[in-house]
Design a protein around this motif. Structure first.
Motif, PDB file in Angstrom:
ATOM      1  N   ASN A  92      42.594  36.026  37.210  1.00  0.00           N
ATOM      2  CA  ASN A  92      41.770  37.077  37.315  1.00  0.00           C
ATOM      3  C   ASN A  92      40.072  36.910  36.790  1.00  0.00           C
ATOM      4  N   ARG A  95      38.417  34.922  39.182  1.00  0.00           N
ATOM      5  CA  ARG A  95      38.173  35.648  40.138  1.00  0.00           C
ATOM      6  C   ARG A  95      37.028  36.343  40.190  1.00  0.00           C
ATOM      7  N   TYR A  96      36.747  36.831  38.655  1.00  0.00           N
ATOM      8  CA  TYR A  96      35.534  37.567  38.449  1.00  0.00           C
ATOM      9  C   TYR A  96      34.396  36.651  38.209  1.00  0.00           C
ATOM     10  N   ASP A  98      33.772  34.007  39.823  1.00  0.00           N
ATOM     11  CA  ASP A  98      33.393  33.496  41.076  1.00  0.00           C
ATOM     12  C   ASP A  98      32.586  34.566  42.188  1.00  0.00           C
ATOM     13  N   ALA A  99      32.501  35.823  41.515  1.00  0.00           N
ATOM     14  CA  ALA A  99      32.054  36.937  42.153  1.00  0.00           C
ATOM     15  C   ALA A  99      30.655  36.898  42.744  1.00  0.00           C
ATOM     16  N   ILE A 100      29.709  36.157  41.686  1.00  0.00           N
ATOM     17  CA  ILE A 100      28.389  36.286  41.853  1.00  0.00           C
ATOM     18  C   ILE A 100      27.851  34.750  41.480  1.00  0.00           C
TER      19      ILE A 100
END
Length: 270
Positions: A92, A95-96, A98-100
């Motif tokens: 997780n 995932r965060y 790679d969000a921006i």
């Protein structure tokens, strides 16, 4: 490429982090007043902590970074994250992260065996200092070698940050030399930077990690060093930067490392 820069800070927080106390724009202003000309915010992504999940409102983060860049056009202001790793949280956190689009990924290890050493009564309830050092360094080794994508490893020695005293010394190279060597060699071989974290410099006259570990890093061929105040409030921006840079020069380091769009930029230590 090389650029000359007075100071750069690649570990700083604002109120966008759950434990931050100052506005992002105020951190920029205070840093500028202290001679910082290149900074990168590293807001926390840290999951399942005692205080809940440390997450970032990404649209608001981007908005505040853009506003700060407009207000301080002579400053370089990057957008980064401090990624708190554990084996369980890693998917997780990735995932965060790679969000921006980011300029910089700073990898941290806070929890060891599910407990953050910040909560000393819990963490040290069943550990001697030697056992704490062993457990922590082993956890940092697994984080440094298993996390798939990062630019620098933060504050080696965090395990004793909040209990450090004359009778309870900080982490030393001699505590776990083999495993610390393995961490340093991994960073060097994979092009990762080692952070000089100055958040305890004004109290104890050394960084995290300390002089002995940086001496070993240099001896092994390490060159990439990021400088970070780990400031959460305007009163501690650029803390210890002058003597920290003097220490690095004395140990033979020639550069500080900054990152722009995940690419390293070497800044001469002058």
């Amino acid at each position: 490429k090389e650029k000359s820069m007075p100071f750069c800070d690649f570990h700083i927080h604002s109120r966008l982090s759950l434990d931050g106390e100052s506005l992002l724009i105020d951190q920029v202003r205070a840093s500028c007043e202290q001679g910082v000309r290149w900074m990168c915010f590293t807001e926390h992504i840290d999951l399942n902590t005692e205080e809940g999940d440390f997450l970032v409102d990404f649209p608001e983060y981007i908005r505040q970074i853009e506003a700060a860049r407009a207000a301080f056009p002579d400053m370089k202001i990057g957008i980064g994250l401090e990624l708190g790793d554990t084996t369980e949280d890693r998917p997780n956190v990735i995932r965060y992260a790679d969000a921006i689009p980011l300029d910089f990924k700073l990898l941290s290890r806070h929890k060891v065996g599910g407990i953050d050493p910040y909560y000393g009564d819990k963490f040290f309830a069943y550990r001697t200092r030697a056992q704490a050092a062993h457990d922590y360094v082993d956890a940092v080794y697994r984080t440094a070698t298993q996390f798939p994508d990062y630019d620098a490893l933060a504050h080696i020695g965090y395990v004793f940050k909040f209990v450090q005293s004359d009778g309870f010394p900080p982490l030393r190279y001699e505590d776990e030399p083999d495993k610390l060597d393995a961490i340093l060699r991994f960073l060097i071989e994979h092009g990762k930077a080692l952070e000089m974290n100055t958040s305890r410099w004004n109290r104890f006259g050394d960084g995290m990690p300390g002089r002995d570990l940086f001496a070993r890093y240099r001896e092994l061929g390490g060159e990439m060093v990021t400088l970070g105040s780990d400031s959460h409030v305007i009163d501690t921006v650029a803390q210890g930067f002058g003597p920290a840079c003097e220490q690095l020069r004395a140990l033979g380091f020639r550069y500080l490392t900054a990152f722009e769009q995940r690419k390293p930029v070497m800044l001469p230590l002058k």
